[in-house]
Every structure is written in structure tokens, then in C-alpha cells.
Design a protein around this motif. Structure first.
Motif, PDB file in Angstrom:
ATOM      1  N   ALA A  57       0.834  -1.205   0.000  1.00  0.00           N
ATOM      2  CA  ALA A  57       0.000   0.000   0.000  1.00  0.00           C
ATOM      3  C   ALA A  57       0.866   1.252   0.000  1.00  0.00           C
ATOM      4  CB  ALA A  57      -0.930  -0.003   1.204  1.00  0.00           C
ATOM      5  N   GLU A  58       0.443   2.248  -0.768  1.00  0.00           N
ATOM      6  CA  GLU A  58       1.193   3.496  -0.889  1.00  0.00           C
ATOM      7  C   GLU A  58       0.235   4.663  -1.081  1.00  0.00           C
ATOM      8  OE1 GLU A  58       4.821   5.379  -3.451  1.00  0.00           O
ATOM      9  OE2 GLU A  58       4.738   3.260  -2.969  1.00  0.00           O
ATOM     10  N   TRP A  59       0.556   5.808  -0.467  1.00  0.00           N
ATOM     11  CA  TRP A  59      -0.266   7.016  -0.589  1.00  0.00           C
ATOM     12  C   TRP A  59      -0.120   7.632  -1.975  1.00  0.00           C
ATOM     13  CZ3 TRP A  59      -3.716   8.135   2.946  1.00  0.00           C
ATOM     14  CH2 TRP A  59      -3.504   7.782   4.271  1.00  0.00           C
ATOM     15  N   SER A  60      -1.176   8.278  -2.447  1.00  0.00           N
ATOM     16  CA  SER A  60      -1.058   9.137  -3.616  1.00  0.00           C
ATOM     17  C   SER A  60      -0.326  10.402  -3.178  1.00  0.00           C
ATOM     18  CB  SER A  60      -2.445   9.492  -4.174  1.00  0.00           C
ATOM     19  OG  SER A  60      -3.186  10.215  -3.213  1.00  0.00           O
ATOM     20  N   ARG A  61       0.142  11.199  -4.119  1.00  0.00           N
ATOM     21  CA  ARG A  61       0.897  12.404  -3.760  1.00  0.00           C
ATOM     22  C   ARG A  61       0.069  13.396  -2.963  1.00  0.00           C
ATOM     23  NH1 ARG A  61       3.292  14.051  -9.315  1.00  0.00           N
ATOM     24  NH2 ARG A  61       2.385  12.159 -10.107  1.00  0.00           N
TER      25      ARG A  61
END
Length: 103
Positions: A57-61
Motif C-alpha cells: 500500500a502506498e499514498w497518492s501524492r
């Protein structure tokens, strides 16, 4: 991973200590999900559904969306999914895995 606009909000990908009933597992019997952790209040909110296998999982900018890889490695084709930070509007974003948010 820390949220890009709110450092109190962490996004954590982890394996379940005890796999939920009916959840898909990988070759060593583990199931992965992701959750939000609020540092100051010490509150945890699981975002990944228990009946799926989600990782990376990774955040959007802008810190409003989360991208993650969905699918069990070696069992089904992996795909990248998008979901809002409040767990609303999950949808398939792209085929493939380990989506990277660049600058």
C-alpha cells in the motif's frame, strides 16, 4: 508510510497474526492487509477487506488515495487497486503489482 499532508497518519502493510477465516493465503499460509494508524490517538483502522490479499500500500501524492496490490502471488494475476483513505470507492486501477508513486 507517513501521509504526505498529515504526519500523524501512517499507512501500514502487514501480515495478519491469525489469518481471518476464508481469507486467501500465500504459499506459506499468510494473509496480508493494510491499515491506518494514528500516532497521537494510537488508533488503528483496517482498510483492506478480510476476504482479500492486499499488500504494498502506498499514498497518492495528495494523500487522499491509497494504491495497493491485490491478489495472491502465484495463484491469481496481481492488479493495482485504488481506494480513498476512508475506505470508500475501491476500484481496479491497473494490472500489475507494486505500483510506485513518482514525482
Amino acid at each position: 508510510r507517513a501521509n504526505p499532508i498529515n504526519a500523524d497518519l501512517l499507512l501500514v502493510t502487514a501480515y495478519y497474526q491469525k489469518t481471518p477465516a476464508g481469507a486467501p493465503v500465500d504459499s506459506v499460509g499468510l494473509n496480508s492487509t493494510f491499515f491506518l494508524y494514528e500516532v497521537l490517538s494510537k488508533r488503528r483502522t483496517i482498510l483492506g477487506p478480510a476476504d482479500s490479499y492486499q499488500r504494498s500500500a502506498e499514498w497518492s501524492r495528495d494523500g487522499l488515495q491509497i494504491f495497493c496490490t491485490k491478489g495472491v502471488p502465484g495463484k491469481v494475476p496481481l492488479s493495482t487497486w485504488s481506494i480513498f483513505w476512508d475506505a470508500s470507492n475501491p476500484h481496479r486501477f491497473n494490472s500489475g503489482s507494486s505500483f510506485v508513486i513518482g514525482k
